[in-house]
Design a protein around this motif. Structure first.
Motif, PDB file in Angstrom:
ATOM      1  N   LEU A   1       0.806  -1.219   0.000  1.00  0.00           N
ATOM      2  CA  LEU A   1       0.000   0.000   0.000  1.00  0.00           C
ATOM      3  C   LEU A   1       0.838   1.267   0.000  1.00  0.00           C
ATOM      4  CD1 LEU A   1      -2.681   1.592   0.403  1.00  0.00           C
ATOM      5  CD2 LEU A   1      -2.413   1.208   2.845  1.00  0.00           C
ATOM      6  N   GLU A   2       1.808   1.359   0.911  1.00  0.00           N
ATOM      7  CA  GLU A   2       2.578   2.594   1.024  1.00  0.00           C
ATOM      8  C   GLU A   2       3.461   2.841  -0.194  1.00  0.00           C
ATOM      9  OE1 GLU A   2       2.220   4.987   3.632  1.00  0.00           O
ATOM     10  OE2 GLU A   2       0.462   3.715   3.848  1.00  0.00           O
ATOM     11  N   ASP A   3       3.902   1.791  -0.855  1.00  0.00           N
ATOM     12  CA  ASP A   3       4.656   1.960  -2.100  1.00  0.00           C
ATOM     13  C   ASP A   3       3.739   2.487  -3.199  1.00  0.00           C
ATOM     14  OD1 ASP A   3       6.942   1.119  -0.874  1.00  0.00           O
ATOM     15  OD2 ASP A   3       6.962  -0.883  -1.775  1.00  0.00           O
ATOM     16  N   TYR A   4       2.486   2.013  -3.196  1.00  0.00           N
ATOM     17  CA  TYR A   4       1.511   2.526  -4.154  1.00  0.00           C
ATOM     18  C   TYR A   4       1.266   4.012  -3.916  1.00  0.00           C
ATOM     19  CZ  TYR A   4      -3.007   3.640  -6.216  1.00  0.00           C
ATOM     20  OH  TYR A   4      -4.016   4.261  -6.916  1.00  0.00           O
ATOM     21  N   VAL A   5       1.089   4.404  -2.659  1.00  0.00           N
ATOM     22  CA  VAL A   5       0.856   5.817  -2.327  1.00  0.00           C
ATOM     23  C   VAL A   5       2.024   6.666  -2.800  1.00  0.00           C
ATOM     24  CG1 VAL A   5       0.579   7.473  -0.433  1.00  0.00           C
ATOM     25  CG2 VAL A   5      -0.655   5.297  -0.376  1.00  0.00           C
ATOM     26  N   LYS A   6       3.233   6.175  -2.602  1.00  0.00           N
ATOM     27  CA  LYS A   6       4.428   6.902  -3.045  1.00  0.00           C
ATOM     28  C   LYS A   6       4.411   7.114  -4.552  1.00  0.00           C
ATOM     29  CE  LYS A   6       8.368   4.757  -2.654  1.00  0.00           C
ATOM     30  NZ  LYS A   6       9.590   4.161  -2.033  1.00  0.00           N
ATOM     31  N   GLY A   7       4.011   6.085  -5.306  1.00  0.00           N
ATOM     32  CA  GLY A   7       3.953   6.197  -6.755  1.00  0.00           C
ATOM     33  C   GLY A   7       2.881   7.151  -7.249  1.00  0.00           C
ATOM     34  N   VAL A   8       1.799   7.285  -6.475  1.00  0.00           N
ATOM     35  CA  VAL A   8       0.731   8.232  -6.838  1.00  0.00           C
ATOM     36  C   VAL A   8       1.169   9.660  -6.565  1.00  0.00           C
ATOM     37  CG1 VAL A   8      -1.603   9.028  -6.308  1.00  0.00           C
ATOM     38  CG2 VAL A   8      -1.139   6.576  -6.507  1.00  0.00           C
ATOM     39  N   VAL A   9       1.732   9.900  -5.385  1.00  0.00           N
ATOM     40  CA  VAL A   9       2.181  11.261  -5.038  1.00  0.00           C
ATOM     41  C   VAL A   9       3.223  11.733  -6.047  1.00  0.00           C
ATOM     42  CG1 VAL A   9       3.330  12.688  -3.299  1.00  0.00           C
ATOM     43  CG2 VAL A   9       1.690  10.941  -2.587  1.00  0.00           C
ATOM     44  N   ALA A  10       4.144  10.846  -6.406  1.00  0.00           N
ATOM     45  CA  ALA A  10       5.197  11.202  -7.355  1.00  0.00           C
ATOM     46  C   ALA A  10       4.626  11.543  -8.726  1.00  0.00           C
ATOM     47  CB  ALA A  10       6.191  10.047  -7.468  1.00  0.00           C
ATOM     48  N   ALA A  11       3.544  10.869  -9.114  1.00  0.00           N
ATOM     49  CA  ALA A  11       2.958  11.091 -10.429  1.00  0.00           C
ATOM     50  C   ALA A  11       1.985  12.262 -10.452  1.00  0.00           C
ATOM     51  CB  ALA A  11       2.238   9.821 -10.896  1.00  0.00           C
ATOM     52  N   GLU A  12       1.355  12.553  -9.314  1.00  0.00           N
ATOM     53  CA  GLU A  12       0.278  13.536  -9.286  1.00  0.00           C
ATOM     54  C   GLU A  12       0.696  14.939  -8.842  1.00  0.00           C
ATOM     55  OE1 GLU A  12      -2.647  13.405 -10.408  1.00  0.00           O
ATOM     56  OE2 GLU A  12      -3.561  11.430 -10.227  1.00  0.00           O
ATOM     57  N   MET A  13       1.798  15.070  -8.124  1.00  0.00           N
ATOM     58  CA  MET A  13       2.205  16.393  -7.627  1.00  0.00           C
ATOM     59  C   MET A  13       3.693  16.614  -7.869  1.00  0.00           C
ATOM     60  SD  MET A  13       1.718  18.036  -3.775  1.00  0.00           S
ATOM     61  CE  MET A  13       0.040  18.659  -4.012  1.00  0.00           C
ATOM     62  N   PRO A  14       4.087  17.808  -8.320  1.00  0.00           N
ATOM     63  CA  PRO A  14       5.520  18.085  -8.544  1.00  0.00           C
ATOM     64  C   PRO A  14       6.342  17.881  -7.270  1.00  0.00           C
ATOM     65  CG  PRO A  14       4.167  19.797  -9.531  1.00  0.00           C
ATOM     66  CD  PRO A  14       3.231  18.950  -8.701  1.00  0.00           C
ATOM     67  N   ALA A  15       7.473  17.205  -7.404  1.00  0.00           N
ATOM     68  CA  ALA A  15       8.309  16.908  -6.238  1.00  0.00           C
ATOM     69  C   ALA A  15       8.929  18.158  -5.641  1.00  0.00           C
ATOM     70  CB  ALA A  15       9.402  15.918  -6.623  1.00  0.00           C
ATOM     71  N   ASP A  16       8.979  19.264  -6.405  1.00  0.00           N
ATOM     72  CA  ASP A  16       9.560  20.479  -5.847  1.00  0.00           C
ATOM     73  C   ASP A  16       8.542  21.295  -5.042  1.00  0.00           C
ATOM     74  OD1 ASP A  16       8.036  21.368  -7.944  1.00  0.00           O
ATOM     75  OD2 ASP A  16       9.646  22.432  -8.977  1.00  0.00           O
ATOM     76  N   PHE A  17       7.331  20.769  -4.881  1.00  0.00           N
ATOM     77  CA  PHE A  17       6.364  21.419  -4.001  1.00  0.00           C
ATOM     78  C   PHE A  17       6.825  21.293  -2.549  1.00  0.00           C
ATOM     79  CE2 PHE A  17       1.954  21.852  -6.186  1.00  0.00           C
ATOM     80  CZ  PHE A  17       2.541  22.531  -7.240  1.00  0.00           C
ATOM     81  N   GLU A  18       6.253  22.130  -1.701  1.00  0.00           N
ATOM     82  CA  GLU A  18       6.586  22.100  -0.270  1.00  0.00           C
ATOM     83  C   GLU A  18       6.242  20.734   0.322  1.00  0.00           C
ATOM     84  OE1 GLU A  18       7.963  24.624   1.555  1.00  0.00           O
ATOM     85  OE2 GLU A  18       8.165  25.784  -0.299  1.00  0.00           O
ATOM     86  N   ILE A  19       7.025  20.313   1.319  1.00  0.00           N
ATOM     87  CA  ILE A  19       6.835  18.993   1.914  1.00  0.00           C
ATOM     88  C   ILE A  19       5.450  18.835   2.536  1.00  0.00           C
ATOM     89  CG2 ILE A  19       7.847  19.648   4.140  1.00  0.00           C
ATOM     90  CD1 ILE A  19       8.260  16.232   2.383  1.00  0.00           C
ATOM     91  N   GLU A  20       4.893  19.905   3.110  1.00  0.00           N
ATOM     92  CA  GLU A  20       3.569  19.798   3.726  1.00  0.00           C
ATOM     93  C   GLU A  20       2.473  19.626   2.675  1.00  0.00           C
ATOM     94  OE1 GLU A  20       2.977  19.441   6.993  1.00  0.00           O
ATOM     95  OE2 GLU A  20       5.148  19.454   7.234  1.00  0.00           O
ATOM     96  N   ALA A  21       2.667  20.196   1.500  1.00  0.00           N
ATOM     97  CA  ALA A  21       1.721  19.979   0.399  1.00  0.00           C
ATOM     98  C   ALA A  21       1.806  18.532  -0.080  1.00  0.00           C
ATOM     99  CB  ALA A  21       2.011  20.940  -0.747  1.00  0.00           C
ATOM    100  N   LEU A  22       3.014  17.997  -0.164  1.00  0.00           N
ATOM    101  CA  LEU A  22       3.204  16.605  -0.559  1.00  0.00           C
ATOM    102  C   LEU A  22       2.575  15.657   0.461  1.00  0.00           C
ATOM    103  CD1 LEU A  22       6.890  16.882  -1.806  1.00  0.00           C
ATOM    104  CD2 LEU A  22       4.898  16.364  -3.234  1.00  0.00           C
ATOM    105  N   LYS A  23       2.640  16.013   1.727  1.00  0.00           N
ATOM    106  CA  LYS A  23       1.999  15.195   2.766  1.00  0.00           C
ATOM    107  C   LYS A  23       0.485  15.201   2.586  1.00  0.00           C
ATOM    108  CE  LYS A  23       5.475  16.026   6.368  1.00  0.00           C
ATOM    109  NZ  LYS A  23       5.687  16.596   7.729  1.00  0.00           N
TER     110      LYS A  23
END
Length: 344
Positions: free
Chosen positions: A77-99
């Protein structure tokens, strides 16, 4: 009369017999007790262990149908979540937005696993990797997409997922429909203003940070005949503004517009012409019709650029989530993952 004498072996026999009689009930019950424990339902076993933390990665897997490769990939599950966040939001966004994005991704898949939708998925798949669900990229795809930036980007995404691990967004004790989109026009929309269903947590809220988004304003030009064909409407001759807005939603998106006597919804025009937003203006110049849009996406739920703006202003992921989803709580997934593991 001669007395009968009993030797030491006889007394040992009597003591052993009495001991056996006293232990007999325990010996009879013990095998049945062990058998009951071994055959208890998984749900009962999970309930008995609810105080122990659930390690999600080893207990809940997600089977993703890879649309391009036409195969199913199963991962924790958590690996899936990581793959979604990486695909759906720019990694250079603030860490709290990524959370905040990690919470929406985890909430979406937990809700879907608990309540599978009939969406003609291939047998054995829980979800696809496409936008119809959530965009997902595996590690190999991310390495190819990010190249030399892979190391710092995946480290940041992993941190965001890890620091929200085991948490989802709930309303009234149930996982929400954690909708999100790129950029608003300054406001989000009530769910029923874009779709037919009304949800108490999907209410229109201000999102002024979006005006700094590079996707806030967009202009698209179409030939007149294309507009007339796709919208099934005849445009009036002459240049200038096209259509009269009859009503707007609470979020100031176009609800109803009239074009040369025909009434249409802003959503229908957006979908028909694949516009970025349903907040737009229309201008005719010669043989072209120009649509100027404000915002990017359906406008319901969490704005990604708004979330990043909130984070830049010092808000944490909890504050971001509770701004965009009205009356929600951030809840541990233990009760929900227990149901999933019990059903396997």
């Amino acid at each position: 009369m001669n007395q009968i004498r009993f030797g030491t072996p006889f007394y040992l026999f009597i003591i052993g017999l009495l001991t056996f009689i006293l232990l007999l009930p325990s010996l009879i019950v013990m095998p049945f007790k062990n058998d009951v424990q071994q055959n208890a339902s998984p749900g009962k076993l999970e309930k008995a262990e609810t105080e122990a933390p659930i390690v999600l990665n080893s207990e809940v897997d997600v089977s993703v149908y890879k649309t391009s490769a036409k195969k199913i990939e199963t991962l924790p599950l958590e690996d899936y979540v990581k793959g979604v966040v990486a695909a759906e939001m720019p990694a250079d966004f603030e860490i709290e937005a990524l959370k905040a994005q990690a919470l929406t991704a985890r909430t979406y898949i937990i809700k879907m696993l608990l309540n599978p939708a009939d969406m003609n998925l291939p047998e054995g798949a829980d979800v696809t990797d496409a936008v119809i669900h959530q965009v997902f990229k595996n590690d190999q795809e991310l390495q190819k997409a990010w190249g030399k930036d892979y190391e710092w980007k995946i480290k940041k995404i992993t941190q965001a997922v890890k620091e929200t691990e085991g948490k989802i967004i709930t309303y009234d004790g149930k996982p929400i429909d954690a909708l999100f989109f790129s950029t608003s026009n300054g406001f989000t929309q009530n769910s029923e203003d874009y779709w037919s269903s009304s949800f108490p947590y999907l209410r229109s809220v201000e999102s002024p940070w979006d005006k700094d988004s590079p996707k806030y304003f967009h202009q698209q030009a179409f030939p007149v005949d294309v507009v007339e064909s796709k919208l099934n409407v005849k445009l009036a001759d002459g240049e200038g503004e096209v259509g009269k807005v009859l009503s707007r939603t609470k979020g100031n998106y176009i609800d109803t517009i009239e074009i040369n006597g025909k009434k249409m919804s802003g959503k229908d025009i957006r979908v028909g012409l694949n516009l970025k937003s349903s907040d737009f203006s229309i201008l005719r110049k010669g043989d072209e019709v120009i649509f100027q849009t404000r915002g990017y996406g359906h406008g319901v739920g969490m704005s990604q650029y708004g979330a990043n703006g909130m984070a830049q202003d010092g808000n944490n992921y909890n504050q971001i989530v509770k701004h965009y989803y009205n009356g929600v709580e951030i809840t541990d997934t233990q009760a929900y993952t227990s149901k999933l593991t019990a059903s396997n």
